[in-house]
Scaffold this motif. Structure first.
Motif, PDB file in Angstrom:
ATOM      1  N   PRO A  97     -31.973   5.558  25.286  1.00  0.00           N
ATOM      2  CA  PRO A  97     -33.064   5.643  24.307  1.00  0.00           C
ATOM      3  C   PRO A  97     -34.018   6.803  24.550  1.00  0.00           C
ATOM      4  O   PRO A  97     -34.608   7.329  23.607  1.00  0.00           O
ATOM      5  CB  PRO A  97     -33.772   4.289  24.455  1.00  0.00           C
ATOM      6  N   GLU A  98     -34.173   7.218  25.806  1.00  0.00           N
ATOM      7  CA  GLU A  98     -35.085   8.330  26.088  1.00  0.00           C
ATOM      8  C   GLU A  98     -34.624   9.612  25.417  1.00  0.00           C
ATOM      9  O   GLU A  98     -35.431  10.432  24.974  1.00  0.00           O
ATOM     10  CB  GLU A  98     -35.210   8.540  27.597  1.00  0.00           C
ATOM     11  N   PHE A  99     -33.287   9.788  25.342  1.00  0.00           N
ATOM     12  CA  PHE A  99     -32.740  11.008  24.746  1.00  0.00           C
ATOM     13  C   PHE A  99     -32.039  10.735  23.417  1.00  0.00           C
ATOM     14  O   PHE A  99     -31.326  11.591  22.901  1.00  0.00           O
ATOM     15  CB  PHE A  99     -31.793  11.692  25.730  1.00  0.00           C
ATOM     16  N   HIS A 100     -32.216   9.527  22.885  1.00  0.00           N
ATOM     17  CA  HIS A 100     -31.839   9.201  21.505  1.00  0.00           C
ATOM     18  C   HIS A 100     -30.334   9.317  21.223  1.00  0.00           C
ATOM     19  O   HIS A 100     -29.954   9.807  20.170  1.00  0.00           O
ATOM     20  CB  HIS A 100     -32.607  10.097  20.520  1.00  0.00           C
ATOM     21  N   TYR A 101     -29.497   8.849  22.129  1.00  0.00           N
ATOM     22  CA  TYR A 101     -28.067   8.867  21.818  1.00  0.00           C
ATOM     23  C   TYR A 101     -27.372   7.635  22.382  1.00  0.00           C
ATOM     24  O   TYR A 101     -27.868   6.955  23.284  1.00  0.00           O
ATOM     25  CB  TYR A 101     -27.398  10.140  22.343  1.00  0.00           C
ATOM     26  N   SER A 102     -26.198   7.354  21.822  1.00  0.00           N
ATOM     27  CA  SER A 102     -25.333   6.304  22.347  1.00  0.00           C
ATOM     28  C   SER A 102     -23.889   6.732  22.143  1.00  0.00           C
ATOM     29  O   SER A 102     -23.586   7.535  21.257  1.00  0.00           O
ATOM     30  CB  SER A 102     -25.589   4.961  21.648  1.00  0.00           C
ATOM     31  N   PHE A 103     -22.988   6.209  22.964  1.00  0.00           N
ATOM     32  CA  PHE A 103     -21.567   6.514  22.813  1.00  0.00           C
ATOM     33  C   PHE A 103     -20.750   5.437  23.518  1.00  0.00           C
ATOM     34  O   PHE A 103     -21.262   4.672  24.339  1.00  0.00           O
ATOM     35  CB  PHE A 103     -21.222   7.897  23.375  1.00  0.00           C
ATOM     36  N   ILE A 104     -19.463   5.396  23.183  1.00  0.00           N
ATOM     37  CA  ILE A 104     -18.540   4.468  23.823  1.00  0.00           C
ATOM     38  C   ILE A 104     -17.632   5.278  24.742  1.00  0.00           C
ATOM     39  O   ILE A 104     -16.914   6.156  24.280  1.00  0.00           O
ATOM     40  CB  ILE A 104     -17.697   3.710  22.785  1.00  0.00           C
ATOM     41  N   PRO A 105     -17.660   5.028  26.051  1.00  0.00           N
ATOM     42  CA  PRO A 105     -16.822   5.799  26.974  1.00  0.00           C
ATOM     43  C   PRO A 105     -15.349   5.465  26.780  1.00  0.00           C
ATOM     44  O   PRO A 105     -15.016   4.417  26.208  1.00  0.00           O
ATOM     45  CB  PRO A 105     -17.324   5.361  28.349  1.00  0.00           C
ATOM     46  N   PRO A 106     -14.461   6.321  27.257  1.00  0.00           N
ATOM     47  CA  PRO A 106     -13.023   6.035  27.144  1.00  0.00           C
ATOM     48  C   PRO A 106     -12.666   4.739  27.880  1.00  0.00           C
ATOM     49  O   PRO A 106     -13.199   4.455  28.960  1.00  0.00           O
ATOM     50  CB  PRO A 106     -12.370   7.248  27.816  1.00  0.00           C
ATOM     51  N   PRO A 220      -5.464  19.963  26.473  1.00  0.00           N
ATOM     52  CA  PRO A 220      -4.910  19.473  25.202  1.00  0.00           C
ATOM     53  C   PRO A 220      -4.387  18.042  25.275  1.00  0.00           C
ATOM     54  O   PRO A 220      -4.308  17.364  24.248  1.00  0.00           O
ATOM     55  CB  PRO A 220      -3.762  20.458  24.923  1.00  0.00           C
ATOM     56  N   GLN A 221      -4.045  17.552  26.453  1.00  0.00           N
ATOM     57  CA  GLN A 221      -3.537  16.188  26.587  1.00  0.00           C
ATOM     58  C   GLN A 221      -4.608  15.143  26.282  1.00  0.00           C
ATOM     59  O   GLN A 221      -4.283  13.972  26.068  1.00  0.00           O
ATOM     60  CB  GLN A 221      -3.001  15.968  28.005  1.00  0.00           C
ATOM     61  N   TYR A 222      -5.869  15.562  26.288  1.00  0.00           N
ATOM     62  CA  TYR A 222      -6.976  14.624  26.101  1.00  0.00           C
ATOM     63  C   TYR A 222      -7.632  14.778  24.735  1.00  0.00           C
ATOM     64  O   TYR A 222      -8.787  14.413  24.549  1.00  0.00           O
ATOM     65  CB  TYR A 222      -7.981  14.783  27.238  1.00  0.00           C
ATOM     66  N   GLY A 223      -6.871  15.293  23.774  1.00  0.00           N
ATOM     67  CA  GLY A 223      -7.399  15.459  22.428  1.00  0.00           C
ATOM     68  C   GLY A 223      -7.838  14.145  21.803  1.00  0.00           C
ATOM     69  O   GLY A 223      -8.879  14.073  21.143  1.00  0.00           O
ATOM     70  N   VAL A 224      -7.063  13.078  22.017  1.00  0.00           N
ATOM     71  CA  VAL A 224      -7.418  11.777  21.451  1.00  0.00           C
ATOM     72  C   VAL A 224      -8.678  11.233  22.113  1.00  0.00           C
ATOM     73  O   VAL A 224      -9.553  10.665  21.453  1.00  0.00           O
ATOM     74  CB  VAL A 224      -6.245  10.781  21.622  1.00  0.00           C
ATOM     75  N   VAL A 225      -8.800  11.425  23.434  1.00  0.00           N
ATOM     76  CA  VAL A 225     -10.000  10.981  24.151  1.00  0.00           C
ATOM     77  C   VAL A 225     -11.238  11.677  23.581  1.00  0.00           C
ATOM     78  O   VAL A 225     -12.259  11.043  23.316  1.00  0.00           O
ATOM     79  CB  VAL A 225      -9.875  11.280  25.661  1.00  0.00           C
ATOM     80  N   VAL A 226     -11.137  12.985  23.386  1.00  0.00           N
ATOM     81  CA  VAL A 226     -12.264  13.754  22.837  1.00  0.00           C
ATOM     82  C   VAL A 226     -12.604  13.269  21.433  1.00  0.00           C
ATOM     83  O   VAL A 226     -13.776  13.017  21.108  1.00  0.00           O
ATOM     84  CB  VAL A 226     -11.935  15.256  22.820  1.00  0.00           C
ATOM     85  N   HIS A 227     -11.582  13.127  20.607  1.00  0.00           N
ATOM     86  CA  HIS A 227     -11.810  12.706  19.221  1.00  0.00           C
ATOM     87  C   HIS A 227     -12.508  11.348  19.168  1.00  0.00           C
ATOM     88  O   HIS A 227     -13.505  11.173  18.448  1.00  0.00           O
ATOM     89  CB  HIS A 227     -10.489  12.640  18.466  1.00  0.00           C
ATOM     90  N   ASN A 228     -12.001  10.376  19.933  1.00  0.00           N
ATOM     91  CA  ASN A 228     -12.574   9.035  19.896  1.00  0.00           C
ATOM     92  C   ASN A 228     -13.995   9.010  20.440  1.00  0.00           C
ATOM     93  O   ASN A 228     -14.872   8.317  19.900  1.00  0.00           O
ATOM     94  CB  ASN A 228     -11.692   8.077  20.693  1.00  0.00           C
ATOM     95  N   MET A 229     -14.239   9.761  21.503  1.00  0.00           N
ATOM     96  CA  MET A 229     -15.570   9.761  22.094  1.00  0.00           C
ATOM     97  C   MET A 229     -16.581  10.370  21.125  1.00  0.00           C
ATOM     98  O   MET A 229     -17.670   9.842  20.918  1.00  0.00           O
ATOM     99  CB  MET A 229     -15.551  10.534  23.419  1.00  0.00           C
ATOM    100  N   LEU A 230     -16.231  11.513  20.527  1.00  0.00           N
ATOM    101  CA  LEU A 230     -17.161  12.171  19.610  1.00  0.00           C
ATOM    102  C   LEU A 230     -17.338  11.360  18.332  1.00  0.00           C
ATOM    103  O   LEU A 230     -18.432  11.320  17.763  1.00  0.00           O
ATOM    104  CB  LEU A 230     -16.655  13.578  19.271  1.00  0.00           C
ATOM    105  N   ALA A 231     -16.272  10.684  17.878  1.00  0.00           N
ATOM    106  CA  ALA A 231     -16.383   9.853  16.688  1.00  0.00           C
ATOM    107  C   ALA A 231     -17.297   8.650  16.943  1.00  0.00           C
ATOM    108  O   ALA A 231     -17.956   8.149  16.026  1.00  0.00           O
ATOM    109  CB  ALA A 231     -15.001   9.370  16.243  1.00  0.00           C
TER     110      ALA A 231
END
Length: 237
Positions: A97-106, A220-231
């Protein structure tokens, strides 16, 4: 393709100040934000983090001697049937909350705190080529600075560290706001070769940098990880 080389910034983590909006504070922030990808390589190599990650030496499965296997279609009396493995638990959402973000880790990645700044969140993933693939989200108060100014300051650092090359720089969106992304190749003497993807964004005066670091040639092997995390990344008020 950009080809700029970057120096090890002589900045200690103790210099970090969340509330420092001065030009000097911004400069320190830029260097720490940029250096996150390299710092995480060291974090991934830390033996304490290997234990925290749970990567212990593999043990051989136990072999029970003196028992014969049951014929097909039969089950030994008094032995309960094997239960199916439960589905892995969904990773908990990380909210800052201090930096106003949330995400779901892999899924399956382990959070690590040893050697990580207080204003960063780090996770270790698969262990390959002598260090763990790792993900970090780093945030810092920068005040009235534009994304163009911020990335321009970060882009100057590759001129100072020999062995880091920027590639594939582009604009993008992060959770609906303007962001900037690049990949970098780290080939510093004495450190394992690594590749990193970084995404920079500003929100309400805070700079947020997402960094994924992998062994050289495996990004490149972690393209899905990147996509899901950023989404799954969101800004919170």
């Amino acid at each position: 393709m950009l080809r700029k080389h970057v120096p090890t910034p002589k900045v200690s983590l103790a210099e970090t100040s969340r509330g420092d909006c001065s030009s000097a504070g911004w400069s320190r922030s830029i260097r720490l934000l940029w250096f996150t990808g390299v710092l995480l390589v060291a974090v991934a190599l830390n033996p304490a983090n290997a234990r925290q990650r749970g990567t212990a030496v593999a043990q051989k499965p136990k072999v029970t001697q003196g028992r014969k296997a049951s014929p097909p279609g039969r089950q030994r009396v008094g032995v309960a049937p094997a239960k199916p493995h439960p589905a892995p638990a969904k990773p908990a959402t990380i909210t800052e909350p201090e930096f106003h973000y949330s995400f779901i880790p892999p899924a399956g990645w382990k959070r690590v705190v040893t050697g990580v700044p207080a204003n960063a969140v780090a996770f270790l993933g698969p262990y390959k080529q002598n260090f763990s693939v790792n993900l970090t989200v780093y945030a810092e108060r920068v005040g009235n600075v534009t994304l163009a100014q911020f990335t321009a300051g970060a882009r100057r650092l590759p001129q100072q560290i020999k062995g880091i090359t920027l590639v594939d720089e582009q604009n993008r969106l992060l959770a609906g706001i303007a962001a900037h992304q690049w990949t970098q190749q780290t080939r510093i003497a004495g450190k394992p070769p690594a590749d990193s993807l970084q995404v920079f964004a500003l929100y309400h005066g805070d700079a947020v940098v997402i960094t994924l670091t992998t062994p050289a040639g495996t990004l490149p092997q972690y393209g899905v990880v990147v996509h899901n995390m950023l989404a799954g990344f969101h800004w919170v008020k």
